[in-house]
Design an enzyme around this catalytic site. Structure first.
Site, PDB file in Angstrom:
ATOM      1  N   CYS A 137      42.654  41.948   8.552  1.00 49.02           N
ATOM      2  CA  CYS A 137      42.254  41.977   7.450  1.00 49.02           C
ATOM      3  C   CYS A 137      42.631  40.683   6.497  1.00 49.02           C
ATOM      4  CB  CYS A 137      43.947  42.384   7.649  1.00 49.02           C
ATOM      5  SG  CYS A 137      44.977  42.734   5.612  1.00 49.02           S
ATOM      6  N   CYS A 185      45.681  40.111   4.935  1.00 46.85           N
ATOM      7  CA  CYS A 185      46.542  39.670   5.407  1.00 46.85           C
ATOM      8  C   CYS A 185      46.346  37.923   5.584  1.00 46.85           C
ATOM      9  CB  CYS A 185      46.782  39.833   6.574  1.00 46.85           C
ATOM     10  SG  CYS A 185      46.979  42.168   6.405  1.00 46.85           S
ATOM     11  N   ASP A 218      16.322   8.934  -1.486  1.00 43.48           N
ATOM     12  CA  ASP A 218      16.266   7.666  -1.331  1.00 43.48           C
ATOM     13  C   ASP A 218      14.640   7.752  -0.822  1.00 43.48           C
ATOM     14  OD1 ASP A 218      17.064   5.448   0.611  1.00 43.48           O
ATOM     15  OD2 ASP A 218      16.071   6.953   1.844  1.00 43.48           O
ATOM     16  N   ASP A 259      17.976   9.675   4.441  1.00 39.51           N
ATOM     17  CA  ASP A 259      17.633   9.851   5.199  1.00 39.51           C
ATOM     18  C   ASP A 259      19.136   9.388   6.244  1.00 39.51           C
ATOM     19  OD1 ASP A 259      17.495   7.074   4.887  1.00 39.51           O
ATOM     20  OD2 ASP A 259      15.585   7.370   5.752  1.00 39.51           O
ATOM     21  N   ASP A 265      21.785   4.406   3.311  1.00 37.32           N
ATOM     22  CA  ASP A 265      22.386   5.147   2.804  1.00 37.32           C
ATOM     23  C   ASP A 265      23.596   5.699   2.993  1.00 37.32           C
ATOM     24  OD1 ASP A 265      20.950   7.611   3.880  1.00 37.32           O
ATOM     25  OD2 ASP A 265      19.298   6.949   2.242  1.00 37.32           O
TER      26      ASP A 265
HETATM   27  P1  ADP Z   1      15.511   2.567   0.933  1.00 39.91           P
HETATM   28  O1  ADP Z   1      16.045   2.245  -0.132  1.00 39.91           O
HETATM   29  O2  ADP Z   1      14.070   3.013   0.261  1.00 39.91           O
HETATM   30  O3  ADP Z   1      15.175   3.930   1.387  1.00 39.91           O
HETATM   31  P2  ADP Z   1      15.753   0.911   2.714  1.00 39.91           P
HETATM   32  O4  ADP Z   1      17.005   0.587   2.419  1.00 39.91           O
HETATM   33  O5  ADP Z   1      16.254   1.115   3.752  1.00 39.91           O
HETATM   34  O6  ADP Z   1      14.777   1.268   1.735  1.00 39.91           O
HETATM   35  O7  ADP Z   1      15.889  -1.037   2.485  1.00 39.91           O
HETATM   36  C1  ADP Z   1      15.573  -1.174   1.237  1.00 39.91           C
HETATM   37  C2  ADP Z   1      14.473  -2.429   1.670  1.00 39.91           C
HETATM   38  O8  ADP Z   1      14.737  -3.019   2.638  1.00 39.91           O
HETATM   39  C3  ADP Z   1      13.072  -2.232   2.281  1.00 39.91           C
HETATM   40  O9  ADP Z   1      11.943  -1.894   1.374  1.00 39.91           O
HETATM   41  C4  ADP Z   1      12.691  -3.920   2.717  1.00 39.91           C
HETATM   42  O10 ADP Z   1      11.366  -4.650   1.684  1.00 39.91           O
HETATM   43  C5  ADP Z   1      14.041  -4.552   3.520  1.00 39.91           C
HETATM   44  N1  ADP Z   1      14.434  -3.949   4.773  1.00 39.91           N
HETATM   45  C6  ADP Z   1      15.328  -3.298   5.193  1.00 39.91           C
HETATM   46  N2  ADP Z   1      15.705  -3.430   6.498  1.00 39.91           N
HETATM   47  C7  ADP Z   1      14.598  -4.207   6.780  1.00 39.91           C
HETATM   48  C8  ADP Z   1      14.139  -4.678   7.948  1.00 39.91           C
HETATM   49  N3  ADP Z   1      14.887  -4.167   9.503  1.00 39.91           N
HETATM   50  N4  ADP Z   1      12.806  -5.513   8.705  1.00 39.91           N
HETATM   51  C9  ADP Z   1      12.577  -5.706   7.260  1.00 39.91           C
HETATM   52  N5  ADP Z   1      12.574  -5.384   5.357  1.00 39.91           N
HETATM   53  C10 ADP Z   1      13.750  -4.745   5.372  1.00 39.91           C
HETATM   54 MG    MG Z   2      15.617   5.082   3.842  1.00 36.92          MG
END
Ligand code: ADP
Ligand code: MG
Length: 705
Positions: free
Chosen positions: A12, A15, A407, A601, A605
């Site tokens: 129920c 309830c 993103d 993803d 983020d």
């Molecule tokens: P988005 O916000 O597009 O998902 P990310 O926040 O994951 O991208 O990454 C942002 C930027 O940081 C990338 O475009 C790159 O320039 C730099 N970056 C992040 N991680 C790496 C890595 N492991 N090697 C080289 N550049 C990186």
């Molecule tokens: Mg990303």
């Protein structure tokens, strides 16, 4: 500390709401009852004694529902034992048979009453017998509840209405109300049961056993017994019991139960396999990578099971509404029975009859059952499509989305980059550049890192790389052969005061510095995901008035993709925490009332997923961070599912709204007609039982969305 209990025999919905409220008041705790899964979740203090608690809970529950028992939920539904299930099924079947027997004999006497009416004086005894057979239990329960101070419950109201009918000589109607009430209850139970079953079937992805490989032999064991690193085999037609990596064999896996994906996925040695998928081809040998409790299948089951604990606002509203509705209608009934005869000299008989109609309609059952059922069905339908929604509240919120923030990397784009160009500087060669970059990226799981690994082709020994660190949204720093390597975007280079030669291209640029000296840039091109453009377009058609893209990538690359996808607003070069700030800013400056969704993803983020009204994680399978932070997890990587999710939530909301309007509309109409003398018990029974049944049937549509 959280504890779960099973409410065995809970049938129920109202309830359930009352029990929930009383536990909250008496225990001073936070308790939620999930009517669909019959679970009670409560927050307890570590020092609370379990047995004592169980006793007190049982006391409270018995007061409302004598036939319901609180049991410890030793195992979650995902891990329930089969004998228990069978036993309770048997009991239920017996109970059903008894009900059916009483109802059909009651029906026979009812017909007899009609036949004898007008022929013999005491025909009404037939109706009385019929009434007692079908309604005896209701009367008994009503009586018991009065002693417990529980007036105004369904049993009491039905009891009073029918006894009243007998008292004023409306024997046939009194008996009929009870018969239809019971028939309606039976059908309602059946409908709720069906929904419960189809959700359970949906969740029947739980693996029962694993073929462990012990000293070269295959032995059937409980999947819980297998440890990380041990091996098991999956034969054709069997479920993969635990997450792992294929070590031998090749086959196709059906992942539809997890992802809603119709096409089988090919796997071979080295590929990851997820528990819950079904082997469609040859035998696979797999090495365990996650323990049973942490495996994908258990995570999914728990997520779906817990979803109904977070109630949608409409659900909460209906619970509150139900509490005032009954007393108001009963009050009106009393007024109708007394005032007109006292004031105008009309007969009590007429007005008492009209008042009885009110009592029959005074249960808000139609809403109390059908609204949660609708949301539960919507959540179930979503999981069938590979969309996991963590609560009714999110499902409802999704129906009024007007801003969707994406993103970029890995969400709108494939994140599978291809190196398009290498520009070496300051005396380094292109090969050197790639070699160092690949070394720096060995530990990173970022899509960029994987692309650079792929372009380098050779393997780098992880032991050669030391002092590795990753700066979210910027890049990585590492040491190899005593050389300090930096690989990342402009921000990273700025941070380390490296003088770079800027590259302005639509592609993503990874700048590389070695021992503080700029060594060149690696250009990598990403691709938009299939269906990205259509999704943005579809969202627009579905009433989403604003789409936004947030990215940590450079402006040039960001704009390039935004233009391609027709996304209006773009913000680039954002660190993970700046993405959060941006979302809050959008929230603050928003003039419309709708909800904000963030789609990500899970890489860089997760905080953004958590801060949006609804966070949707894409391709969540395998990414624990995303599953944790998000409110909705889309198991596959298909962007189309976002539009599907919003559509599904709107449909669910519509069904729920239809039920509310329909149920209240019919009740109001019959109340009005009843007061004016145009309605009889028959209409009242329809307004109560018929409406509840139709509403429940309507709610069941949500399961098939
Ligand atoms: P988005 O916000 O597009 O998902 P990310 O926040 O994951 O991208 O990454 C942002 C930027 O940081 C990338 O475009 C790159 O320039 C730099 N970056 C992040 N991680 C790496 C890595 N492991 N090697 C080289 N550049 C990186
Ligand atoms: Mg990303």
């Amino acid at each position: 500390m959280k504890r779960e209990f099973v409410l065995k025999g809970l049938n129920c919905a109202q309830c359930a709401n009352k029990i929930e409220e009383e536990i909250n008041q008496k225990q001073g705790v936070e308790a939620t009852i999930n009517f669909m899964t019959k679970t009670l979740t409560i927050q307890i203090k570590p020092e609370d004694d379990d047995e004592e608690l169980l006793r007190r809970l049982n006391d409270i529950v018995h007061k409302h529902e004598p036939e319901t028992h609180v049991l410890k939920k030793s195992d979650s539904m995902a891990q329930r034992n089969d004998a228990e299930v069978k036993n309770s099924k048997k009991e239920m079947l017996k109970e059903k048979k008894r009900e059916l027997f009483l109802l059909s004999t009651g029906g026979v006497f009812f017909v007899l009453g009609f036949v004898l009416r007008g022929r013999i004086e005491s025909y009404w005894i037939m109706f009385l017998i019929s009434y007692l057979l079908t309604g005896g239990e209701v009367l008994l329960r009503a009586g018991k509840n009065i002693f417990r101070g529980q007036i105004f419950d369904e049993n009491f109201l039905m009891g009073i209405a029918t006894i009243g009918a007998f008292a004023i000589g409306e024997y046939a109607e009194g008996a009929a109300v009870m018969i239809f009430y019971q028939i309606g209850e039976m059908f309602q139970d059946m409908a709720v049961d069906r929904s419960r079953k189809s959700i359970a079937a949906l969740m029947d992805i739980r693996p029962e056993y694993a073929n462990a490989m012990i000293e070269g032999q295959l032995v059937r064991v409980d999947p819980k017994q297998l440890q990380i690193g041990e091996k098991f085999a999956v034969k054709a037609g069997e479920k993969v019991p635990l997450d792992g990596v294929v070590v031998r064999g090749e086959s196709f896996l059906d992942t539809s139960a997890l992802t809603g994906e119709a096409y089988p996925r090919k796997v071979k040695a080295g590929d990851e396999v997820l528990s819950g998928s079904v082997n469609q081809g040859g035998m696979l040998h797999v090495r365990v990578t996650k323990k049973y409790e942490e495996s994908t299948v258990i995570k999914i089951l728990e997520l779906v099971e817990n979803a109904a604990n977070k109630k949608a606002p409409t659900e909460k509203f209906i619970t509150k509404f139900a509490k005032v509705y009954t007393p108001i209608v009963v009050g009106l009934a009393v007024a109708i029975a007394l005032l007109p005869p006292l004031l105008t000299n009309q007969s009590f008989q007429t007005w008492i009859y009209r008042a009885l109609l009110f009592l029959v309609i005074s249960c808000p059952c139609a809403l109390v059952i059908s609204v949660p059922l609708g949301f539960f069905g919507g959540i179930g339908a979503a999981s069938k499509n590979g969309i996991l929604i963590k609560g009714g509240n999110y499902l409802e919120a999704l129906s009024s989305v007007d801003t969707v923030i994406f993103d970029k990397t890995g969400t709108l784009t494939k994140g599978v980059f291809a190196v398009t160009k290498i520009e070496a500087e300051n005396g380094f060669t292109g090969d050197e550049l790639l070699h160092y970059a690949a070394a720096a990226e060995t530990y990173s799981t970022h899509p960029i890192a994987q692309s650079i690994q792929k372009a380098y082709k050779k393997n780098i020994l992880k032991s050669q790389v030391s002092s590795y660190s990753e700066m979210a949204g910027m890049g990585v720093a590492a040491t190899m052969d005593n050389r300090r390597i930096l690989a990342g975007n402009e921000k990273l280079m700025d941070n380390y005061r490296i003088d770079i030669k800027k590259v302005a291209e639509d592609d993503t640029v990874v700048y590389v510095a070695i021992d503080g000296l700029y060594a060149g840039a690696i250009l990598i091109a990403d691709e938009v995901k299939d269906g990205a453009k259509e999704t943005v377009n579809k969202l627009g058609q579905a009433g989403v008035s604003k789409t936004v893209m947030l990215t940590g990538d450079a402006k040039k690359a960001a704009r390039h993709f935004a233009q391609m996808l027709k996304i209006e607003e773009v913000y680039a070069q954002l660190l993970p925490n700046e993405k959060v700030d941006k979302i809050e800013e959008i929230k603050k400056n928003k003039k419309t009332k709708g909800q904000i969704v963030f789609v990500g993803d899970g890489i860089n983020d997760a905080p953004a997923l958590a801060v949006a009204d609804v966070g949707i994680a894409m391709g969540g399978i395998g990414s624990d961070a995303a599953i944790e932070a998000a409110d909705v997890v889309i198991m596959t990587d298909e962007l189309e599912k976002i539009a599907k999710t919003i559509d599904l939530s709107r449909q669910t909301k519509k069904i729920v709204q239809q039920n509310i309007v329909f149920a209240l509309g019919v009740k109001a109409l019959v109340l009005a007609l009843g007061a004016m003398g145009f309605a009889t018990m028959w209409e009242a029974v329809f307004a109560d039982v018929g409406v509840a049944l139709l509403a429940v049937l309507n709610s069941m549509r949500a399961l098939r969305l």
